[in-house]
Design a protein around this motif. Structure first.
Motif, PDB file in Angstrom:
ATOM      1  N   VAL A 208     -53.289 -46.309  48.132  1.00  0.00           N
ATOM      2  CA  VAL A 208     -53.390 -47.614  47.477  1.00  0.00           C
ATOM      3  C   VAL A 208     -53.032 -48.726  48.464  1.00  0.00           C
ATOM      4  CG1 VAL A 208     -52.384 -49.098  45.690  1.00  0.00           C
ATOM      5  CG2 VAL A 208     -53.028 -46.720  45.140  1.00  0.00           C
ATOM      6  N   TYR A 209     -51.936 -48.541  49.180  1.00  0.00           N
ATOM      7  CA  TYR A 209     -51.518 -49.540  50.171  1.00  0.00           C
ATOM      8  C   TYR A 209     -52.633 -49.744  51.209  1.00  0.00           C
ATOM      9  CZ  TYR A 209     -48.991 -51.653  54.072  1.00  0.00           C
ATOM     10  OH  TYR A 209     -48.600 -52.493  55.103  1.00  0.00           O
ATOM     11  N   SER A 210     -53.166 -48.647  51.739  1.00  0.00           N
ATOM     12  CA  SER A 210     -54.169 -48.729  52.804  1.00  0.00           C
ATOM     13  C   SER A 210     -55.441 -49.398  52.313  1.00  0.00           C
ATOM     14  CB  SER A 210     -54.487 -47.327  53.330  1.00  0.00           C
ATOM     15  OG  SER A 210     -53.336 -46.720  53.888  1.00  0.00           O
ATOM     16  N   ALA A 211     -55.941 -49.002  51.152  1.00  0.00           N
ATOM     17  CA  ALA A 211     -57.171 -49.578  50.621  1.00  0.00           C
ATOM     18  C   ALA A 211     -57.009 -51.075  50.381  1.00  0.00           C
ATOM     19  CB  ALA A 211     -57.570 -48.857  49.329  1.00  0.00           C
TER      20      ALA A 211
ATOM     21  N   ARG B 159     -42.049 -38.974  47.499  1.00  0.00           N
ATOM     22  CA  ARG B 159     -41.041 -37.910  47.574  1.00  0.00           C
ATOM     23  C   ARG B 159     -39.656 -38.422  47.163  1.00  0.00           C
ATOM     24  NH1 ARG B 159     -41.426 -35.745  53.503  1.00  0.00           N
ATOM     25  NH2 ARG B 159     -39.836 -34.305  52.723  1.00  0.00           N
ATOM     26  N   TYR B 160     -39.539 -39.729  46.994  1.00  0.00           N
ATOM     27  CA  TYR B 160     -38.236 -40.320  46.708  1.00  0.00           C
ATOM     28  C   TYR B 160     -38.239 -40.920  45.300  1.00  0.00           C
ATOM     29  CZ  TYR B 160     -38.015 -39.815  51.755  1.00  0.00           C
ATOM     30  OH  TYR B 160     -38.056 -39.305  53.023  1.00  0.00           O
ATOM     31  N   GLU B 161     -37.149 -40.671  44.579  1.00  0.00           N
ATOM     32  CA  GLU B 161     -37.054 -41.033  43.162  1.00  0.00           C
ATOM     33  C   GLU B 161     -37.347 -42.502  42.880  1.00  0.00           C
ATOM     34  OE1 GLU B 161     -37.056 -40.145  39.379  1.00  0.00           O
ATOM     35  OE2 GLU B 161     -36.707 -38.645  40.958  1.00  0.00           O
ATOM     36  N   PRO B 162     -36.839 -43.479  43.672  1.00  0.00           N
ATOM     37  CA  PRO B 162     -37.054 -44.891  43.320  1.00  0.00           C
ATOM     38  C   PRO B 162     -38.518 -45.302  43.266  1.00  0.00           C
ATOM     39  CG  PRO B 162     -35.327 -44.682  44.972  1.00  0.00           C
ATOM     40  CD  PRO B 162     -35.962 -43.345  44.856  1.00  0.00           C
ATOM     41  N   TYR B 163     -39.418 -44.507  43.903  1.00  0.00           N
ATOM     42  CA  TYR B 163     -40.802 -44.954  44.021  1.00  0.00           C
ATOM     43  C   TYR B 163     -41.791 -44.130  43.187  1.00  0.00           C
ATOM     44  CZ  TYR B 163     -38.366 -46.706  48.119  1.00  0.00           C
ATOM     45  OH  TYR B 163     -37.441 -47.288  48.951  1.00  0.00           O
ATOM     46  N   LYS B 164     -41.275 -43.169  42.433  1.00  0.00           N
ATOM     47  CA  LYS B 164     -42.157 -42.238  41.729  1.00  0.00           C
ATOM     48  C   LYS B 164     -42.983 -42.919  40.639  1.00  0.00           C
ATOM     49  CE  LYS B 164     -39.562 -37.947  42.593  1.00  0.00           C
ATOM     50  NZ  LYS B 164     -40.590 -37.193  43.287  1.00  0.00           N
ATOM     51  N   LYS B 165     -42.488 -44.001  40.056  1.00  0.00           N
ATOM     52  CA  LYS B 165     -43.175 -44.633  38.927  1.00  0.00           C
ATOM     53  C   LYS B 165     -44.002 -45.852  39.337  1.00  0.00           C
ATOM     54  CE  LYS B 165     -40.975 -42.048  35.788  1.00  0.00           C
ATOM     55  NZ  LYS B 165     -41.640 -41.095  34.893  1.00  0.00           N
ATOM     56  N   ILE B 166     -43.932 -46.257  40.607  1.00  0.00           N
ATOM     57  CA  ILE B 166     -44.644 -47.457  41.038  1.00  0.00           C
ATOM     58  C   ILE B 166     -45.690 -47.092  42.097  1.00  0.00           C
ATOM     59  CG2 ILE B 166     -42.830 -49.097  40.421  1.00  0.00           C
ATOM     60  CD1 ILE B 166     -41.776 -48.960  43.242  1.00  0.00           C
ATOM     61  N   THR B 167     -46.492 -48.074  42.559  1.00  0.00           N
ATOM     62  CA  THR B 167     -47.638 -47.793  43.430  1.00  0.00           C
ATOM     63  C   THR B 167     -47.553 -48.573  44.743  1.00  0.00           C
ATOM     64  OG1 THR B 167     -49.098 -49.603  42.731  1.00  0.00           O
ATOM     65  CG2 THR B 167     -49.008 -47.654  41.305  1.00  0.00           C
ATOM     66  N   GLY B 168     -48.553 -48.364  45.561  1.00  0.00           N
ATOM     67  CA  GLY B 168     -48.646 -49.053  46.837  1.00  0.00           C
ATOM     68  C   GLY B 168     -48.926 -50.530  46.716  1.00  0.00           C
ATOM     69  N   LEU B 169     -49.101 -51.034  45.482  1.00  0.00           N
ATOM     70  CA  LEU B 169     -49.252 -52.474  45.266  1.00  0.00           C
ATOM     71  C   LEU B 169     -47.914 -53.153  45.021  1.00  0.00           C
ATOM     72  CD1 LEU B 169     -52.365 -52.489  42.885  1.00  0.00           C
ATOM     73  CD2 LEU B 169     -52.337 -52.880  45.363  1.00  0.00           C
ATOM     74  N   ASP B 170     -46.881 -52.357  44.770  1.00  0.00           N
ATOM     75  CA  ASP B 170     -45.569 -52.913  44.407  1.00  0.00           C
ATOM     76  C   ASP B 170     -44.720 -53.157  45.652  1.00  0.00           C
ATOM     77  OD1 ASP B 170     -45.855 -52.927  41.516  1.00  0.00           O
ATOM     78  OD2 ASP B 170     -45.927 -50.738  41.690  1.00  0.00           O
ATOM     79  N   GLU B 171     -43.946 -54.247  45.575  1.00  0.00           N
ATOM     80  CA  GLU B 171     -43.167 -54.698  46.727  1.00  0.00           C
ATOM     81  C   GLU B 171     -42.220 -53.632  47.279  1.00  0.00           C
ATOM     82  OE1 GLU B 171     -39.867 -56.318  48.936  1.00  0.00           O
ATOM     83  OE2 GLU B 171     -39.728 -55.601  46.856  1.00  0.00           O
TER      84      GLU B 171
END
Length: 513
Positions: free
Chosen positions: A479-482, A415-427
């Protein structure tokens, strides 16, 4: 009977339209259900002992003043030989938990709840019920004392022990009996000892709340007695685990009414009363079984002997009566008590049964049959992340799939712009989720469930287990959970884990260690 009908008529203003005799209790008193024209019923009681009836009438009135769950007295005859009380229905706790008893002590959750309700209420009648109570009204004696203990121990000796023909030194045993009686009465207790606290004497209302009856044999005494009497009743077949939980329930409830001793002291004192109660019931079983030849009591002896064996295993530190303990050990080794029959195992109808099973079977169930998945191993776990919009991942193993967890209740970084292009694997996403903390609370029970399942599958030699985590887009929370569950299982159990982040087109294998 005519006196009871006259009492009802004077109370109600008319004779009962119907009278139904009820099954007798342990005493010589007779019980009747009396109906009026509209079908409303009360219970009528006729006693042969005025003193016994007086004790019940006095206690019932006193307990009702204390607002305890007991029947309400409606009318009492002038000589107290008969009285009317409210009808508490037909369902006793004994009836309500019959299924667990007949299943060899496998009480279901509903039955366990009824037992907990009853055991939590016991300190109420013992402690609150004792306040302001004139114990001189109790029958047949006002107080639990050494004399009454020795009476019961000698009842055991003459009605059970001598009937087994076990050789013992009577004077040495008597000396230990006196030591035992002194210890049982060493602590001053001002509580009400119910004496006959058992499931048959607890009635249940429509909501399952307990009401107490047949307390006329009560007196002043230690509260341990009733707990021992209730939980170590041989025919109830309570498991060690359930019994321990009910003791804890009682101990916690007792704190609401009095200052409690330490747990260690409480358990040690309780053990003394459990041993005393066991000898007491063996005396009764011996008289009713060996002398009166009543089959029910003869059948009750083996489980009572097993209770005695379990107690003796606690050791001499708990029971410092060397001769008595030696005699009891020899008693349990007698040939007639050497084998306690267990329920016959169920038939397997010719199916092959497992030679090694990780589950402890109940004798009622019989041996387990093999699963076609048993013993093949090693286990490989597959973990997926996905978007619910695109459907749940397909199971290609042929097992029909496994666990599917919905992550959408947790805070969404997408829901937040900084995270729209990255995944639950990214720091940055990992930091967002872990700082927020909601995903961590979500995963705690997932880890616990997964650990149990993996351990069982490894023990049984199964080869495949599947976990899937879904969220809105299959990008952040799932992704983070898996990923974290996969790494947790690989690290903890050293098993091979295949990870598929389906919507990200990412596949990874964590090798077995």
């Amino acid at each position: 009977m005519e006196q009871l009908l006259e009492l009802y008529t004077n109370w109600k203003g008319s004779r009962p339209s119907n009278v139904e005799k009820l099954a007798g209790a342990g005493s010589n008193r007779e019980y009747y259900r009396l109906y009026d024209e509209e079908g409303n019923a009360v219970i009528g009681v006729i006693g042969t002992s005025r003193d016994e009836n007086h004790a019940f009438i006095y206690l019932a009135k006193h307990f009702e003043k204390r607002r305890l769950p007991v029947p309400h007295l409606l009318a009492v005859s002038s000589d107290e030989l008969c009285y009317l009380q409210t009808d508490l229905g037909n369902t006793s706790l004994f009836d309500a938990i019959r299924g667990g008893r007949e299943a060899g002590g496998r009480y279901n959750l509903a039955e366990q709840k009824l037992l907990r309700n009853a055991i939590r209420e016991l300190p109420n009648i013992q402690l609150r019920g004792a306040r302001g109570l004139d114990f001189s009204n109790c029958y047949p004696q006002p107080e639990f004392n050494q004399e009454s203990v020795l009476f019961d121990l000698n009842y055991f000796k003459y009605c059970f022990l001598k009937a087994t023909e076990l050789d013992f030194h009577e004077l040495k045993l008597e000396a230990n009996f006196r030591m035992f009686a002194k210890d049982l009465t060493s602590e001053k207790m001002d509580s009400f000892l119910y004496r006959d606290f058992q499931a048959r004497n607890i009635m249940l209302d429509k909501e399952g709340s307990p009401y107490f009856i047949d307390f006329q044999g009560g007196r002043k005494g230690p509260f341990y007695y009733d707990l021992a009497s209730f939980l170590w009743q041989a025919s109830a077949k309570y498991s060690f685990k359930l019994r321990r939980e009910l003791v804890f329930e009682y101990y916690q409830s007792l704190k609401n009414y009095t200052e409690v001793p330490s747990k260690r002291h409480f358990v040690n004192r309780l053990s003394l009363f459990v041993l005393f109660r066991t000898l007491q019931v063996l005396g009764a079983y011996g008289f009713r079984g060996y002398f009166e030849r009543k089959k029910h009591f003869i059948d009750s002896i083996p489980p009572a002997i097993q209770n005695l064996r379990d107690l003796l295993a606690l050791g001499d530190d708990v029971f410092p009566y060397p001769y008595m303990m030696d005699m009891l050990k020899r008693l349990t080794l007698l040939p007639q008590f050497a084998h306690i029959e267990k329920p016959a195992a169920n038939r397997t109808d010719g199916l092959k049964t497992a030679e090694k099973d990780v589950y402890k079977a109940n004798p009622l169930d019989g041996p387990a049959t093999f699963s076609k998945y048993d013993g093949k191993g090693p286990l490989v776990v597959r973990v997926f992340s996905f978007s619910f919009k695109k459907g749940i991942p397909e199971d290609t193993s042929g097992n029909g799939g496994g666990y599917v967890f919905d992550c959408r209740s947790t805070h969404n970084p997408g829901r937040y712009e900084p995270y729209k292009k990255i995944t639950g694997l990214d720091e940055p996403v990992i930091r967002f989720l872990e700082d927020d903390g909601e995903i961590l609370d979500f995963l705690k029970p997932v880890y616990k469930l997964a650990d149990h399942h993996v351990e069982r599958y490894m023990q049984r030699g199964f080869t495949d287990l599947m976990f899937s985590f879904g969220c809105t887009g299959g990008q952040h929370r799932s992704v983070y959970s898996a990923q974290h569950l996969a790494e947790h299982l690989n690290e903890k159990y050293g098993i091979e884990v295949h990870i598929t982040h389906r919507e990200q087109g990412i596949e990874q294998t964590l090798k077995a260690k």
